[in-house]
Design an enzyme around this catalytic site. Structure first.
Site, PDB file in Angstrom:
ATOM      1  N   GLU A  52      -0.432 -12.455  46.247  1.00  0.00           N
ATOM      2  CA  GLU A  52      -0.877 -12.323  44.852  1.00  0.00           C
ATOM      3  C   GLU A  52      -0.437 -10.976  44.278  1.00  0.00           C
ATOM      4  O   GLU A  52      -0.020 -10.880  43.122  1.00  0.00           O
ATOM      5  CB  GLU A  52      -2.405 -12.455  44.764  1.00  0.00           C
ATOM      6  CG  GLU A  52      -2.937 -13.859  45.018  1.00  0.00           C
ATOM      7  CD  GLU A  52      -2.985 -14.224  46.504  1.00  0.00           C
ATOM      8  OE1 GLU A  52      -2.714 -13.351  47.361  1.00  0.00           O
ATOM      9  OE2 GLU A  52      -3.272 -15.388  46.805  1.00  0.00           O
ATOM     10  N   SER A  99      -4.481  -0.549  62.267  1.00  0.00           N
ATOM     11  CA  SER A  99      -3.716  -1.076  63.405  1.00  0.00           C
ATOM     12  C   SER A  99      -3.499   0.006  64.447  1.00  0.00           C
ATOM     13  O   SER A  99      -3.124   1.141  64.118  1.00  0.00           O
ATOM     14  CB  SER A  99      -2.352  -1.590  62.948  1.00  0.00           C
ATOM     15  OG  SER A  99      -2.495  -2.618  62.017  1.00  0.00           O
ATOM     16  N   GLN A 108      -2.456   4.271  60.609  1.00  0.00           N
ATOM     17  CA  GLN A 108      -2.483   4.395  59.144  1.00  0.00           C
ATOM     18  C   GLN A 108      -3.872   4.101  58.600  1.00  0.00           C
ATOM     19  O   GLN A 108      -4.317   2.950  58.626  1.00  0.00           O
ATOM     20  CB  GLN A 108      -1.473   3.390  58.554  1.00  0.00           C
ATOM     21  CG  GLN A 108      -1.431   3.334  57.042  1.00  0.00           C
ATOM     22  CD  GLN A 108      -0.353   2.372  56.547  1.00  0.00           C
ATOM     23  OE1 GLN A 108       0.096   1.506  57.291  1.00  0.00           O
ATOM     24  NE2 GLN A 108       0.047   2.519  55.306  1.00  0.00           N
ATOM     25  N   GLY A 109      -4.539   5.127  58.101  1.00  0.00           N
ATOM     26  CA  GLY A 109      -5.909   4.963  57.606  1.00  0.00           C
ATOM     27  C   GLY A 109      -5.961   4.877  56.095  1.00  0.00           C
ATOM     28  O   GLY A 109      -6.471   5.786  55.428  1.00  0.00           O
ATOM     29  N   TYR A 110      -5.435   3.782  55.548  1.00  0.00           N
ATOM     30  CA  TYR A 110      -5.474   3.566  54.099  1.00  0.00           C
ATOM     31  C   TYR A 110      -6.653   2.654  53.721  1.00  0.00           C
ATOM     32  O   TYR A 110      -7.525   3.043  52.978  1.00  0.00           O
ATOM     33  CB  TYR A 110      -4.182   2.879  53.624  1.00  0.00           C
ATOM     34  CG  TYR A 110      -2.993   3.776  53.362  1.00  0.00           C
ATOM     35  CD1 TYR A 110      -2.879   5.031  53.932  1.00  0.00           C
ATOM     36  CD2 TYR A 110      -1.955   3.347  52.541  1.00  0.00           C
ATOM     37  CE1 TYR A 110      -1.770   5.825  53.702  1.00  0.00           C
ATOM     38  CE2 TYR A 110      -0.846   4.137  52.297  1.00  0.00           C
ATOM     39  CZ  TYR A 110      -0.747   5.364  52.876  1.00  0.00           C
ATOM     40  OH  TYR A 110       0.341   6.138  52.642  1.00  0.00           O
ATOM     41  N   SER A 111      -6.623   1.397  54.252  1.00  0.00           N
ATOM     42  CA  SER A 111      -7.558   0.374  53.763  1.00  0.00           C
ATOM     43  C   SER A 111      -9.009   0.693  54.102  1.00  0.00           C
ATOM     44  O   SER A 111      -9.300   1.270  55.149  1.00  0.00           O
ATOM     45  CB  SER A 111      -7.218  -0.986  54.376  1.00  0.00           C
ATOM     46  OG  SER A 111      -5.893  -1.322  54.111  1.00  0.00           O
ATOM     47  N   SER A 139      -0.277  -8.353  49.587  1.00  0.00           N
ATOM     48  CA  SER A 139      -0.531  -9.804  49.656  1.00  0.00           C
ATOM     49  C   SER A 139       0.386 -10.554  48.681  1.00  0.00           C
ATOM     50  O   SER A 139       0.984  -9.963  47.774  1.00  0.00           O
ATOM     51  CB  SER A 139      -1.999 -10.084  49.300  1.00  0.00           C
ATOM     52  OG  SER A 139      -2.198  -9.841  47.924  1.00  0.00           O
ATOM     53  N   GLU A 169       8.146   1.654  54.158  1.00  0.00           N
ATOM     54  CA  GLU A 169       7.803   0.456  54.953  1.00  0.00           C
ATOM     55  C   GLU A 169       8.950  -0.532  54.929  1.00  0.00           C
ATOM     56  O   GLU A 169       9.586  -0.740  53.901  1.00  0.00           O
ATOM     57  CB  GLU A 169       6.529  -0.214  54.396  1.00  0.00           C
ATOM     58  CG  GLU A 169       5.304   0.242  55.146  1.00  0.00           C
ATOM     59  CD  GLU A 169       4.053  -0.554  54.806  1.00  0.00           C
ATOM     60  OE1 GLU A 169       3.276  -0.796  55.711  1.00  0.00           O
ATOM     61  OE2 GLU A 169       3.852  -0.881  53.634  1.00  0.00           O
TER      62      GLU A 169
HETATM   63  C1  LIG Z   1      -2.351  -7.638  60.472  1.00  0.00           C
HETATM   64  C2  LIG Z   1      -2.818  -6.571  59.528  1.00  0.00           C
HETATM   65  C3  LIG Z   1      -2.597  -5.248  59.827  1.00  0.00           C
HETATM   66  C4  LIG Z   1      -3.034  -4.244  58.950  1.00  0.00           C
HETATM   67  N1  LIG Z   1      -2.846  -2.925  59.283  1.00  0.00           N
HETATM   68  C5  LIG Z   1      -3.309  -1.962  58.467  1.00  0.00           C
HETATM   69  C6  LIG Z   1      -3.220  -0.578  58.837  1.00  0.00           C
HETATM   70  O1  LIG Z   1      -2.705  -0.236  59.913  1.00  0.00           O
HETATM   71  N2  LIG Z   1      -3.723   0.358  58.022  1.00  0.00           N
HETATM   72  C7  LIG Z   1      -4.302   0.028  56.828  1.00  0.00           C
HETATM   73  O2  LIG Z   1      -4.707   0.945  56.112  1.00  0.00           O
HETATM   74  N3  LIG Z   1      -4.436  -1.273  56.439  1.00  0.00           N
HETATM   75  C8  LIG Z   1      -3.955  -2.272  57.249  1.00  0.00           C
HETATM   76  N4  LIG Z   1      -4.101  -3.591  56.888  1.00  0.00           N
HETATM   77  C9  LIG Z   1      -4.827  -3.907  55.674  1.00  0.00           C
HETATM   78  C10 LIG Z   1      -3.995  -4.498  54.557  1.00  0.00           C
HETATM   79  O3  LIG Z   1      -3.248  -3.515  53.923  1.00  0.00           O
HETATM   80  C11 LIG Z   1      -4.983  -5.188  53.617  1.00  0.00           C
HETATM   81  O4  LIG Z   1      -5.512  -6.313  54.300  1.00  0.00           O
HETATM   82  C12 LIG Z   1      -4.351  -5.624  52.330  1.00  0.00           C
HETATM   83  O5  LIG Z   1      -4.021  -4.505  51.561  1.00  0.00           O
HETATM   84  C13 LIG Z   1      -5.279  -6.548  51.524  1.00  0.00           C
HETATM   85  O6  LIG Z   1      -6.500  -5.906  51.323  1.00  0.00           O
HETATM   86  P1  LIG Z   1      -7.895  -6.613  51.693  1.00  0.00           P
HETATM   87  O7  LIG Z   1      -7.782  -7.194  53.043  1.00  0.00           O
HETATM   88  O8  LIG Z   1      -8.964  -5.631  51.398  1.00  0.00           O
HETATM   89  O9  LIG Z   1      -7.995  -7.843  50.682  1.00  0.00           O
HETATM   90  P2  LIG Z   1      -8.372  -7.749  49.156  1.00  0.00           P
HETATM   91  O10 LIG Z   1      -7.571  -6.689  48.501  1.00  0.00           O
HETATM   92  O11 LIG Z   1      -9.854  -7.711  49.027  1.00  0.00           O
HETATM   93  O12 LIG Z   1      -7.840  -9.159  48.654  1.00  0.00           O
HETATM   94  C14 LIG Z   1      -8.573 -10.377  48.877  1.00  0.00           C
HETATM   95  C15 LIG Z   1      -7.812 -11.485  48.166  1.00  0.00           C
HETATM   96  O13 LIG Z   1      -7.771 -11.244  46.762  1.00  0.00           O
HETATM   97  C16 LIG Z   1      -6.419 -11.194  46.289  1.00  0.00           C
HETATM   98  N5  LIG Z   1      -6.289 -10.173  45.264  1.00  0.00           N
HETATM   99  C17 LIG Z   1      -6.624  -8.860  45.386  1.00  0.00           C
HETATM  100  N6  LIG Z   1      -6.334  -8.199  44.255  1.00  0.00           N
HETATM  101  C18 LIG Z   1      -5.793  -9.098  43.401  1.00  0.00           C
HETATM  102  C19 LIG Z   1      -5.299  -9.028  42.069  1.00  0.00           C
HETATM  103  N7  LIG Z   1      -5.287  -7.876  41.427  1.00  0.00           N
HETATM  104  N8  LIG Z   1      -4.795 -10.161  41.525  1.00  0.00           N
HETATM  105  C20 LIG Z   1      -4.795 -11.346  42.198  1.00  0.00           C
HETATM  106  N9  LIG Z   1      -5.285 -11.481  43.453  1.00  0.00           N
HETATM  107  C21 LIG Z   1      -5.761 -10.377  44.042  1.00  0.00           C
HETATM  108  C22 LIG Z   1      -5.591 -10.861  47.513  1.00  0.00           C
HETATM  109  O14 LIG Z   1      -4.263 -11.308  47.385  1.00  0.00           O
HETATM  110  C23 LIG Z   1      -6.341 -11.595  48.609  1.00  0.00           C
HETATM  111  O15 LIG Z   1      -5.971 -12.949  48.628  1.00  0.00           O
HETATM  112  C24 LIG Z   1      -3.677  -4.612  57.734  1.00  0.00           C
HETATM  113  C25 LIG Z   1      -3.907  -5.961  57.442  1.00  0.00           C
HETATM  114  C26 LIG Z   1      -3.491  -6.938  58.320  1.00  0.00           C
HETATM  115  C27 LIG Z   1      -3.772  -8.374  57.967  1.00  0.00           C
END
Ligand SMILES: Cc1cc2nc3c(=O)[nH]c(=O)nc-3n(C[C@H](O)[C@H](O)[C@H](O)COP(=O)(O)OP(=O)(O)OC[C@H]3O[C@@H](n4cnc5c(N)ncnc54)[C@H](O)[C@@H]3O)c2cc1C
Length: 399
Positions: A378, A166, A131-134, A376, A249
């Site tokens: 939040e 992942s 999954q290439g979202y993030s 997350s 999901e």
């Molecule tokens: C084990 C694991 C597997 C994953 N697998 C995949 C995958 O296969 N494909 C994929 O595309 N992604 C994957 N992800 C990514 C996952 O979707 C992101 O980590 C998640 O969406 C959070 O984005 P970020 O890490 O950029 O954190 P950020 O969005 O930068 O957030 C950083 C912090 O700020 C907080 N925050 C952000 N926005 C707000 C807001 N509006 N209000 C209050 N607080 C806020 C968050 O809660 C967090 O604490 C995976 C992540 C993990 C940990």
């Protein structure tokens, strides 16, 4: 809440339980407990072979409709399948993203040609998906994706960077959200593309995690190419497809997750009995509290699935999905913390090389991610605040 299983459901439970008992024997039995969150790097080839064995025996795509080659199980039977699968401690399947996320998305949004091209190979576990979202600046705020896609003759050309992807290091295909309309902002002008990984323009670099393993990756797309017709939905309308996929999901597998949690808690209680930690009244109390909360979560999950069965939209109303996500992520993190206290000073030491962690150390460390992925804490609270409590929406930039 409707908690009754029909005689037909119980017969189905006996069938899948019997099949798993019979098949998880001999060499396959050695795979028990391998894979899953925090351990997805384990025995990939062997789990792939097991996953294919399941498929050959008709235990792949159990919830897919028969017209797409699936087993067409009812919702309750799917719950039973996942519960029994987890109860048997069978190895985590490697095909989860393709089978449970992309396939239903293709059924809902894909063309007949895309369905014909991809679904049989997902069902047979011949092609694995990631999954290439993030992206580095687009996680919670997914609409901020910067990866670009341009049509060049008969192909899309894609440039950008994905992260946390992942299992990309052993997958064949990647689905990507990319900005295909220059100058577009937020959720407008995005396309949902299907991209082969084995090509010069795709560079997959595993990230070493806190747990010592590497389950996810950075994926660099530099002039990566895919055919023009491998866009799902209309070009520029990919946001709706991407959100549709997220709706698939978890779903029925949440009860199975609770079966896994139940086993983890049971194993921890055994450790506590073995090393005497159970005699500590505070630890006893915390372990008992976790048990009670697990039972409450099981009823939460059943209530939400009963709603789905009655045709209610689980994303609406009481915010059940967000409440459940908050509850299990917090529970699982606390399980890891209690595990460290049960182990005492031994929990601080690795048995072998610096990163030869045992299952409790790994659980403690990996469960820190539970409140991040899949939305997350939040973000879940924002959803509850805005959609359930009706509080003012937070500003989201230009839309
Ligand atoms: C084990 C694991 C597997 C994953 N697998 C995949 C995958 O296969 N494909 C994929 O595309 N992604 C994957 N992800 C990514 C996952 O979707 C992101 O980590 C998640 O969406 C959070 O984005 P970020 O890490 O950029 O954190 P950020 O969005 O930068 O957030 C950083 C912090 O700020 C907080 N925050 C952000 N926005 C707000 C807001 N509006 N209000 C209050 N607080 C806020 C968050 O809660 C967090 O604490 C995976 C992540 C993990 C940990």
């Amino acid at each position: 809440m409707d908690l009754t299983y029909s005689a037909e459901d119980e017969a189905f439970r006996a069938e899948i339980r019997g099949w798993l008992e019979e098949n998880l024997a001999g060499e396959w039995a050695e795979l028990k407990g391998l894979g899953g969150p925090g351990k997805d790097h384990e025995a990939i080839d062997e789990r792939l072979a097991w996953n294919r064995h399941l498929a050959q025996q008709g235990w792949s795509g159990v919830g897919w409709p028969a017209e797409h080659g699936g087993r067409g199980l009812t919702l309750w039977q799917q719950v039973i399948f996942h519960e029994e699968y987890a109860r048997s401690n069978a190895p985590a399947r490697v095909n989860h993203v393709g089978e449970e996320l992309l396939a239903p998305t293709l059924m809902a949004f894909g063309t007949a040609e895309q369905q014909e091209r991809f679904l049989p190979r997902i069902l047979a576990v011949e092609e694995l998906w990631a999954q290439g979202y993030s992206e580095p600046d687009a996680g919670s705020d997914l609409a901020n994706v910067k990866t670009r896609a341009t049509l060049d003759g008969g192909e899309w050309v894609i440039d950008g960077q994905k992260v946390w992807t992942s299992n990309a290091h052993f997958s064949d295909w990647l689905f990507v959200i990319a900005r295909s309309e220059p100058g577009s902002v937020r959720h407008h002008g995005l396309s949902f593309l299907l991209v082969p990984i084995d090509q010069a323009g795709v560079d997959v670099r595993p990230i070493e995690q806190l747990t010592g393993g590497s389950e996810f990756n950075e994926v660099f797309l530099t002039g990566a190419r895919t055919a023009a017709d491998l866009v799902v939905g209309e070009p520029g309308q990919g946001w709706g497809v991407a959100m549709g996929l997220l709706g698939f999901e978890r779903g029925v597998s949440i009860l199975a997750q609770l079966v896994d949690f139940d086993r983890e808690l049971g194993d921890l209680v055994d450790v506590a009995k073995g090393n005497g930690a159970v005699d500590d009244p505070i630890l006893r109390d915390r372990l008992a509290g976790l048990r009670a909360e697990l039972e409450v979560m099981r009823f939460m999950a059943l209530r939400s699935l009963s709603g789905v069965k009655r045709g209610e939209d689980s994303s609406a109303g009481g915010g059940a999905a967000s409440i459940f996500k908050l509850a299990w992520a917090d529970w699982h993190k606390r399980l890891g913390e209690v595990a460290m206290d049960v182990l005492g000073p031994a929990g601080l030491l690795a048995e072998g090389a610096p990163y030869d962690l045992d299952e409790w150390q790994r659980l403690f460390l990996f469960s820190r991610a539970d409140s991040i992925y899949g939305g997350s804490d939040e973000v879940q609270r924002n959803i509850l605040a805005e959609r359930v409590l009706g509080l003012p929406r937070e500003p989201k930039g230009t839309s």
